[in-house]
Design a protein around this motif. Structure first.
Motif, PDB file in Angstrom:
ATOM      1  N   THR A  20       0.827  -1.204   0.000  1.00 16.48           N
ATOM      2  CA  THR A  20       0.000   0.000   0.000  1.00 16.48           C
ATOM      3  C   THR A  20       0.862   1.255   0.000  1.00 16.48           C
ATOM      4  O   THR A  20       0.575   2.232  -0.679  1.00 16.48           O
ATOM      5  N   ALA A  21       1.967   1.202   0.755  1.00 20.04           N
ATOM      6  CA  ALA A  21       2.861   2.363   0.823  1.00 20.04           C
ATOM      7  C   ALA A  21       3.478   2.658  -0.536  1.00 20.04           C
ATOM      8  O   ALA A  21       3.559   3.800  -0.967  1.00 20.04           O
ATOM      9  N   GLU A  25       2.831   6.012  -3.142  1.00 22.13           N
ATOM     10  CA  GLU A  25       3.889   6.910  -3.574  1.00 22.13           C
ATOM     11  C   GLU A  25       3.942   7.074  -5.086  1.00 22.13           C
ATOM     12  O   GLU A  25       4.612   7.980  -5.580  1.00 22.13           O
ATOM     13  N   VAL A  26       3.282   6.192  -5.829  1.00 24.89           N
ATOM     14  CA  VAL A  26       3.314   6.300  -7.284  1.00 24.89           C
ATOM     15  C   VAL A  26       2.466   7.495  -7.716  1.00 24.89           C
ATOM     16  O   VAL A  26       1.308   7.615  -7.331  1.00 24.89           O
ATOM     17  N   GLY A  46       3.590  -2.005 -14.185  1.00 23.67           N
ATOM     18  CA  GLY A  46       3.850  -2.696 -12.937  1.00 23.67           C
ATOM     19  C   GLY A  46       3.717  -1.832 -11.706  1.00 23.67           C
ATOM     20  O   GLY A  46       3.726  -2.356 -10.575  1.00 23.67           O
ATOM     21  N   LEU A  47       3.567  -0.523 -11.899  1.00 26.11           N
ATOM     22  CA  LEU A  47       3.449   0.394 -10.770  1.00 26.11           C
ATOM     23  C   LEU A  47       2.109   1.118 -10.736  1.00 26.11           C
ATOM     24  O   LEU A  47       1.551   1.360  -9.665  1.00 26.11           O
ATOM     25  N   GLY A  48       1.607   1.495 -11.893  1.00 28.39           N
ATOM     26  CA  GLY A  48       0.356   2.246 -11.959  1.00 28.39           C
ATOM     27  C   GLY A  48      -0.071   2.409 -13.396  1.00 28.39           C
ATOM     28  O   GLY A  48       0.631   2.001 -14.325  1.00 28.39           O
ATOM     29  N   ALA A 188      11.994  11.482 -10.673  1.00 30.09           N
ATOM     30  CA  ALA A 188      12.191  12.636  -9.788  1.00 30.09           C
ATOM     31  C   ALA A 188      11.026  12.780  -8.813  1.00 30.09           C
ATOM     32  O   ALA A 188      11.231  13.167  -7.653  1.00 30.09           O
ATOM     33  N   LEU A 189       9.816  12.465  -9.264  1.00 29.27           N
ATOM     34  CA  LEU A 189       8.651  12.529  -8.380  1.00 29.27           C
ATOM     35  C   LEU A 189       8.590  11.350  -7.429  1.00 29.27           C
ATOM     36  O   LEU A 189       8.055  11.455  -6.320  1.00 29.27           O
TER      37      LEU A 189
END
Length: 332
Positions: A20-21, A25-26, A46-48, A188-189
């Motif tokens: 969830t964390a 953050e994505v 794979g992340l969003g 960077a984000l």
């Protein structure tokens, strides 16, 4: 509860919390058109999943946001779009709905190859291209180059088409440049996932290279190709692969051409013995019939924005293959 069961439960809770964390953050990302959406989706794989703002079937030059698309901008941490040359209406929406978001105009990105709009209904560069089918051109304007102004006296009723042609996604070398830029901006984000973004971009570049090889093979097998397009959206693709349209029925997909322009294109089709006149799936097919009337040219369909392709990471290389196959298929 046994010690083993308790330990398993605690482990599951920890794993769920960690997942969830990472998800939290994505960044939430919005994109304009499907080709840009695909590049961002490849980097985020794979992340969003990014949100698509300009749905297929609508003209990016003149589009009305749906409530769900406006919400996508409102919640975005980052917005990737071609820029105001393609979507003059979108900048104001981004300023209003996503004032705190990172905004990246890809047409202005360093390393992006840009080309000027071509003048007139028929194209002067058609008779002296400098590359064989399947080859690339080495020289093109960079984003910081000065662009000459052009007069379009024969098309006063159309939108202003001076300066940079915004259809830059149809040069797959630009797609590769943009993959790296998108990965760097998202890294960077979201530094914790930087390696994933950059690894995905590298894999995406390889996929585009494979699509380019397939496109060259398809175009090479078709031999010499004489064709006219519905509107002048393919300059980048032609420039990259060493082919050249004889003309365009319309400069813009947002307005109809004048009768004089249609007549000029029809004369070009007849005089050159043009084999194919390409329409686009969402626009006026009757104009193509008017241009081909009394000639031996065939009408076919080509789509610069991939209306019938599945959205997602695989869309962009599929689009490059699709455009090449459509051109080669009509000519063969």
């Amino acid at each position: 509860m046994s010690i083993t069961s308790a330990g398993s439960l605690i482990g599951s809770v920890i794993a769920l919390t960690a997942a969830t964390a990472v998800t939290a953050e994505v960044p939430r990302v919005a994109t304009d058109i499907a080709p840009v959406h695909s590049l961002v989706a490849r980097v985020m794989d794979g992340l969003g999943t990014p949100d698509l703002v300009v749905r297929a079937g609508g003209s990016p030059h003149d589009y009305s946001l749906r409530p769900s698309e406006a919400r996508a901008l409102e919640r975005a941490d980052a917005v990737f779009w071609v820029g105001p040359a393609l979507e003059p209406w979108l900048g104001g929406s981004i300023d209003t709905l996503a004032p705190e978001a990172l905004v990246v105009e890809l047409l202005d990105a360093p390393g992006t190859v840009t080309l000027d709009f071509r003048e007139g209904a028929v194209f002067d560069d058609h008779d002296h291209g400098d590359g064989a089918h399947g080859s690339t051109h080495d020289e093109a304007h960079e984003t910081d180059a000065a662009h000459d102004d052009h007069d379009h006296d024969d098309d006063h009723e159309e939108h202003d088409h001076e300066g940079t042609d915004p259809h830059a996604w149809l040069d797959p070398e630009n797609g590769k440049v943009w993959l790296d830029l998108i990965a760097d901006e998202l890294a960077a984000l979201d530094p914790e996932n930087a390696d994933t973004y950059r690894g995905n971009a590298a894999a995406g570049r390889d996929e585009i290279d494979a699509a380019m090889a397939d496109a060259r093979a398809a175009l090479s097998s078709a031999g010499e190709i004489e064709f006219v397009v519905f509107h002048d959206a393919y300059h980048y693709f032609e420039n990259r692969f060493g082919i050249s349209a004889a003309g365009a029925i319309s400069l813009s997909d947002a307005s109809d051409p004048s009768p004089a322009r249609i007549e000029e294109v029809r004369d070009r089709v007849r005089d050159l013995g043009v084999a194919c006149v390409f329409s686009e799936p969402q626009f006026n097919q009757n104009l193509v019939e008017t241009v081909t009337e009394g000639t031996s040219a065939r009408a076919a369909v080509i789509d610069p924005i991939g209306l019938d392709l599945e959205e997602g990471p695989g869309f962009y290389p599929a689009l490059i293959r699709s455009v090449a196959e459509d051109i080669a298929g009509c000519a063969s």
